[in-house]
Motif scaffolding. Structure first.
Motif, mmCIF file in Angstrom:
data_model
loop_
_atom_site.group_PDB
_atom_site.id
_atom_site.type_symbol
_atom_site.label_atom_id
_atom_site.label_comp_id
_atom_site.label_asym_id
_atom_site.label_seq_id
_atom_site.Cartn_x
_atom_site.Cartn_y
_atom_site.Cartn_z
ATOM 1 N N GLU A 153 0.839 -1.200 0.000
ATOM 2 C CA GLU A 153 0.000 0.000 0.000
ATOM 3 C C GLU A 153 0.868 1.242 0.000
ATOM 4 O OE1 GLU A 153 -3.288 2.046 2.928
ATOM 5 O OE2 GLU A 153 -2.970 -0.099 3.038
ATOM 6 N N SER A 154 0.458 2.243 -0.767
ATOM 7 C CA SER A 154 1.112 3.547 -0.758
ATOM 8 C C SER A 154 0.040 4.604 -0.562
ATOM 9 C CB SER A 154 1.878 3.776 -2.056
ATOM 10 O OG SER A 154 0.975 4.008 -3.113
ATOM 11 N N ASP A 155 0.426 5.848 -0.655
ATOM 12 C CA ASP A 155 -0.545 6.934 -0.489
ATOM 13 C C ASP A 155 -1.594 6.938 -1.590
ATOM 14 O OD1 ASP A 155 0.732 7.831 1.766
ATOM 15 O OD2 ASP A 155 1.874 9.373 0.725
ATOM 16 N N LYS A 156 -1.230 6.467 -2.792
ATOM 17 C CA LYS A 156 -2.118 6.586 -3.933
ATOM 18 C C LYS A 156 -2.720 5.287 -4.425
ATOM 19 C CE LYS A 156 0.179 10.712 -5.562
ATOM 20 N NZ LYS A 156 0.825 11.377 -6.660
ATOM 21 N N ALA A 157 -2.141 4.146 -4.043
ATOM 22 C CA ALA A 157 -2.627 2.894 -4.614
ATOM 23 C C ALA A 157 -2.243 1.702 -3.748
ATOM 24 C CB ALA A 157 -2.055 2.699 -6.005
ATOM 25 N N GLU A 166 -1.060 -2.178 -4.531
ATOM 26 C CA GLU A 166 -0.593 -3.056 -5.602
ATOM 27 C C GLU A 166 -0.265 -4.425 -5.024
ATOM 28 O OE1 GLU A 166 -0.131 -2.550 -8.927
ATOM 29 O OE2 GLU A 166 -0.955 -0.531 -8.785
#
Length: 50
Positions: free
Chosen positions: A4-8, A10
């Motif tokens: 997980e990242s700030d935008k997505a 994966e």
């Protein structure tokens, strides 16, 4: 395994199919801890290959 990242979010892709047996929780808590100076500590997961 999902990353997980700030935008997505994966899927973490590996060249082998298997079961994740262990995750480096230190990197989960602080991904910025990945460093070329401490390569032995940079492992992300243990994968038991099927």
């Amino acid at each position: 395994m999902e990353v997980e990242s700030d935008k997505a979010v994966e899927n973490f892709k590996t060249p082998y199919a298997g079961t994740v047996t262990q995750v480096n929780e230190a990197l989960v808590a602080d991904p910025s801890a990945i460093s070329p100076k401490h390569q032995a500590d940079n492992w992300i997961l243990d994968l038991q290959v099927a």
